[in-house]
Motif scaffolding. Structure first.
Motif, PDB file in Angstrom:
ATOM      1  N   PRO A  40       1.394  -1.116   0.185  1.00 31.07           N
ATOM      2  CA  PRO A  40       0.097   0.323   0.032  1.00 31.07           C
ATOM      3  C   PRO A  40       0.862   1.290   0.329  1.00 31.07           C
ATOM      4  O   PRO A  40       1.930   1.202  -0.024  1.00 31.07           O
ATOM      5  N   SER A  41       0.512   2.037  -0.764  1.00 29.83           N
ATOM      6  CA  SER A  41       1.407   3.331  -0.392  1.00 29.83           C
ATOM      7  C   SER A  41       1.412   4.024   1.024  1.00 29.83           C
ATOM      8  O   SER A  41       0.774   3.568   1.840  1.00 29.83           O
ATOM      9  N   PRO A  42       2.318   5.082   0.903  1.00 33.70           N
ATOM     10  CA  PRO A  42       2.361   5.815   2.506  1.00 33.70           C
ATOM     11  C   PRO A  42       1.185   5.806   2.778  1.00 33.70           C
ATOM     12  O   PRO A  42       1.272   6.090   4.064  1.00 33.70           O
ATOM     13  N   TYR A  43       0.404   6.718   2.052  1.00 34.78           N
ATOM     14  CA  TYR A  43      -0.449   7.665   2.305  1.00 34.78           C
ATOM     15  C   TYR A  43      -1.707   6.707   3.221  1.00 34.78           C
ATOM     16  O   TYR A  43      -2.259   7.001   3.941  1.00 34.78           O
ATOM     17  N   ALA A  44      -1.498   5.383   2.766  1.00 29.03           N
ATOM     18  CA  ALA A  44      -2.949   4.768   3.212  1.00 29.03           C
ATOM     19  C   ALA A  44      -2.353   4.628   4.975  1.00 29.03           C
ATOM     20  O   ALA A  44      -3.744   4.600   5.490  1.00 29.03           O
ATOM     21  N   TYR A  45      -1.472   4.921   4.769  1.00 30.57           N
ATOM     22  CA  TYR A  45      -1.417   4.576   6.748  1.00 30.57           C
ATOM     23  C   TYR A  45      -1.789   5.678   7.545  1.00 30.57           C
ATOM     24  O   TYR A  45      -2.241   5.787   8.424  1.00 30.57           O
ATOM     25  N   ALA A  46      -0.992   6.750   7.024  1.00 26.03           N
ATOM     26  CA  ALA A  46      -0.924   8.342   7.564  1.00 26.03           C
ATOM     27  C   ALA A  46      -2.816   8.661   7.952  1.00 26.03           C
ATOM     28  O   ALA A  46      -2.977   9.159   8.671  1.00 26.03           O
ATOM     29  N   ASP A  47      -3.158   8.091   6.781  1.00 25.12           N
ATOM     30  CA  ASP A  47      -4.822   8.314   6.380  1.00 25.12           C
ATOM     31  C   ASP A  47      -5.827   7.385   7.590  1.00 25.12           C
ATOM     32  O   ASP A  47      -7.008   7.220   8.219  1.00 25.12           O
ATOM     33  N   ASP A  48      -5.227   6.497   7.819  1.00 24.05           N
ATOM     34  CA  ASP A  48      -5.467   5.106   8.939  1.00 24.05           C
ATOM     35  C   ASP A  48      -5.717   6.469  10.387  1.00 24.05           C
ATOM     36  O   ASP A  48      -6.048   6.091  11.177  1.00 24.05           O
ATOM     37  N   LEU A  49      -4.439   5.739  10.693  1.00 29.52           N
ATOM     38  CA  LEU A  49      -3.749   6.689  11.621  1.00 29.52           C
ATOM     39  C   LEU A  49      -4.671   8.145  12.173  1.00 29.52           C
ATOM     40  O   LEU A  49      -5.039   8.357  13.317  1.00 29.52           O
ATOM     41  N   LEU A  50      -4.679   9.144  10.594  1.00 27.03           N
ATOM     42  CA  LEU A  50      -5.109  10.105  11.258  1.00 27.03           C
ATOM     43  C   LEU A  50      -7.026   9.809  11.554  1.00 27.03           C
ATOM     44  O   LEU A  50      -7.458  10.106  12.482  1.00 27.03           O
ATOM     45  N   ALA A  51      -7.925   9.242  10.702  1.00 22.31           N
ATOM     46  CA  ALA A  51      -8.661   8.771  11.114  1.00 22.31           C
ATOM     47  C   ALA A  51      -8.932   8.512  12.871  1.00 22.31           C
ATOM     48  O   ALA A  51      -9.887   8.478  13.483  1.00 22.31           O
ATOM     49  N   ARG A  52      -8.098   7.381  12.344  1.00 14.98           N
ATOM     50  CA  ARG A  52      -8.326   7.182  14.291  1.00 14.98           C
ATOM     51  C   ARG A  52      -7.879   7.860  15.325  1.00 14.98           C
ATOM     52  O   ARG A  52      -8.842   7.769  16.742  1.00 14.98           O
ATOM     53  N   TRP A  53      -7.030   9.299  15.054  1.00 20.12           N
ATOM     54  CA  TRP A  53      -6.822  10.042  16.023  1.00 20.12           C
ATOM     55  C   TRP A  53      -8.079  11.434  16.439  1.00 20.12           C
ATOM     56  O   TRP A  53      -7.993  12.144  17.088  1.00 20.12           O
ATOM     57  N   ALA A  54      -8.844  11.154  15.153  1.00 13.72           N
ATOM     58  CA  ALA A  54      -9.744  12.025  15.182  1.00 13.72           C
ATOM     59  C   ALA A  54     -11.308  11.269  15.374  1.00 13.72           C
ATOM     60  O   ALA A  54     -12.084  11.645  15.256  1.00 13.72           O
ATOM     61  N   GLU A  55     -11.412  10.384  16.201  1.00 18.29           N
ATOM     62  CA  GLU A  55     -12.991   9.770  16.280  1.00 18.29           C
ATOM     63  C   GLU A  55     -12.929  10.362  17.382  1.00 18.29           C
ATOM     64  O   GLU A  55     -12.575  11.458  18.144  1.00 18.29           O
ATOM     65  N   PRO A  56     -14.912   9.865  17.416  1.00 19.21           N
ATOM     66  CA  PRO A  56     -15.333  11.424  18.378  1.00 19.21           C
ATOM     67  C   PRO A  56     -15.498  11.159  19.642  1.00 19.21           C
ATOM     68  O   PRO A  56     -15.855  12.494  19.905  1.00 19.21           O
ATOM     69  N   HIS A  57     -15.549  10.170  20.067  1.00 21.69           N
ATOM     70  CA  HIS A  57     -14.968   9.817  21.412  1.00 21.69           C
ATOM     71  C   HIS A  57     -13.718  10.189  22.220  1.00 21.69           C
ATOM     72  O   HIS A  57     -13.790  10.141  23.591  1.00 21.69           O
ATOM     73  N   ARG A  58     -13.437  11.128  21.445  1.00 22.84           N
ATOM     74  CA  ARG A  58     -11.448  11.401  22.247  1.00 22.84           C
ATOM     75  C   ARG A  58     -11.828  12.927  22.626  1.00 22.84           C
ATOM     76  O   ARG A  58     -12.866  13.613  21.913  1.00 22.84           O
ATOM     77  N   ARG A  59     -11.441  13.183  23.731  1.00 23.80           N
ATOM     78  CA  ARG A  59     -10.817  14.770  23.924  1.00 23.80           C
ATOM     79  C   ARG A  59     -10.157  15.217  24.032  1.00 23.80           C
ATOM     80  O   ARG A  59      -9.484  16.415  24.422  1.00 23.80           O
ATOM     81  N   TYR A  60      -8.696  13.858  25.068  1.00 24.61           N
ATOM     82  CA  TYR A  60      -7.707  14.860  25.521  1.00 24.61           C
ATOM     83  C   TYR A  60      -7.178  14.498  24.298  1.00 24.61           C
ATOM     84  O   TYR A  60      -5.869  14.116  23.767  1.00 24.61           O
ATOM     85  N   HIS A  61      -7.423  12.870  23.613  1.00 26.43           N
ATOM     86  CA  HIS A  61      -6.031  11.843  23.270  1.00 26.43           C
ATOM     87  C   HIS A  61      -6.532  12.002  21.555  1.00 26.43           C
ATOM     88  O   HIS A  61      -6.923  11.243  21.028  1.00 26.43           O
ATOM     89  N   THR A  62      -6.707  13.366  21.062  1.00 28.29           N
ATOM     90  CA  THR A  62      -6.952  13.908  20.396  1.00 28.29           C
ATOM     91  C   THR A  62      -5.652  13.908  18.705  1.00 28.29           C
ATOM     92  O   THR A  62      -5.023  14.023  19.264  1.00 28.29           O
ATOM     93  N   THR A  63      -6.120  14.345  17.984  1.00 29.16           N
ATOM     94  CA  THR A  63      -4.955  14.966  16.394  1.00 29.16           C
ATOM     95  C   THR A  63      -4.237  15.836  17.124  1.00 29.16           C
ATOM     96  O   THR A  63      -2.850  15.885  17.033  1.00 29.16           O
ATOM     97  N   ASP A  64      -4.664  16.912  17.846  1.00 27.44           N
ATOM     98  CA  ASP A  64      -3.961  18.144  18.798  1.00 27.44           C
ATOM     99  C   ASP A  64      -3.002  17.246  19.467  1.00 27.44           C
ATOM    100  O   ASP A  64      -1.406  18.163  20.022  1.00 27.44           O
ATOM    101  N   HIS A  65      -2.959  16.395  20.801  1.00 30.16           N
ATOM    102  CA  HIS A  65      -1.884  15.711  21.679  1.00 30.16           C
ATOM    103  C   HIS A  65      -1.336  15.096  20.383  1.00 30.16           C
ATOM    104  O   HIS A  65      -0.004  15.246  20.539  1.00 30.16           O
ATOM    105  N   LEU A  66      -1.339  14.672  19.696  1.00 33.97           N
ATOM    106  CA  LEU A  66      -0.514  13.772  18.673  1.00 33.97           C
ATOM    107  C   LEU A  66       0.342  14.626  17.719  1.00 33.97           C
ATOM    108  O   LEU A  66       1.761  14.560  18.457  1.00 33.97           O
TER     109      LEU A  66
END
Length: 232
Positions: A40-66
């Protein structure tokens, strides 16, 4: 399966983060000619990880924390033993809270297992994959062994939030409480107090010279204040 990133949860830094991921991955993965057909393209892994960090139940462990952890890894990178060690810590920062189920105590191990599945498929060596997974699991205790420079950098980068201004620390504590909103107040106070006591009992919260000099005193003061408020 992580949710898709949508216009509603897309972080303003999304595109920049994708490029940061790819730059790191390409420094350590096998040459293109050595990769199996269909890798797979390297971008596919970035997209999967960023989707995880953007999950709606997160409040502290968000993309800003990453972003904050990645930036602090960069700040502390001279403490690592060479470019490959910096890449390992950076990849571990990407994975360290990639799996977040607030009602489970196995998030660090689940995040490490995600790295163990994804990185070899992306072309990363078994040795580096094992190091990334080890670092991710270390964030369960934030207690690296003496001389574990990679662990020291990752743990310091993750804990640096504790050394914010009083206003920043209050916002952090409130976000943590919101992330665990399903926990009754008494149980949350008891559990949070245990976490704070465990951290305060460590001989040193921060193991890098920069962390000790810039974050240790303020972080201990902030946590002691929070603990006092929880017990009052």
């Amino acid at each position: 399966m992580a949710p898709m990133t949508t216009p509603e949860n897309r972080h303003p830094a999304h595109d920049d983060l994708r490029e940061r991921w790819v730059r790191t991955l390409l420094t350590v993965r096998r040459p293109e000619a050595d990769l199996p057909s269909g890798t797979p393209s390297p971008y596919a892994y970035a997209d999967d990880l960023l989707a995880r960090w953007a999950e709606p139940h997160r409040r502290y462990h968000t993309t800003d924390h990453l972003i904050a952890v990645l930036d602090r890894v960069g700040l502390l990178s001279s403490h690592c033993e060479g470019p490959e060690a910096v890449a390992a810590v950076t990849l571990a920062a990407w994975f360290h809270d990639a799996v977040l189920l607030p009602d489970r105590s196995t998030n660090e191990d689940r995040s490490a297992r995600l790295a163990e599945r994804a990185l070899p498929e992306a072309g990363v060596s078994p040795q580096l994959t094992a190091e990334v997974a080890r670092l991710v699991r270390l964030t369960a205790t934030h207690d690296p062994a003496p001389g574990d420079t990679g662990g020291e950098v990752l743990c310091d980068a993750d804990l640096a939030v504790l050394a914010g201004t009083p206003q920043e620390y209050a916002a952090y504590a409130a976000a943590v409480r919101e992330e665990y909103a399903f926990v009754p107040d008494d149980a949350f106070r008891a559990g949070r107090a245990d976490v704070l006591r465990r951290l305060l009992d460590l001989p040193a919260l921060f193991r890098t010279p920069y962390g000790r000099d810039h974050w240790e005193h303020v972080a201990r003061r902030n946590m002691a204040t929070e603990l006092e408020l929880l017990l009052s």
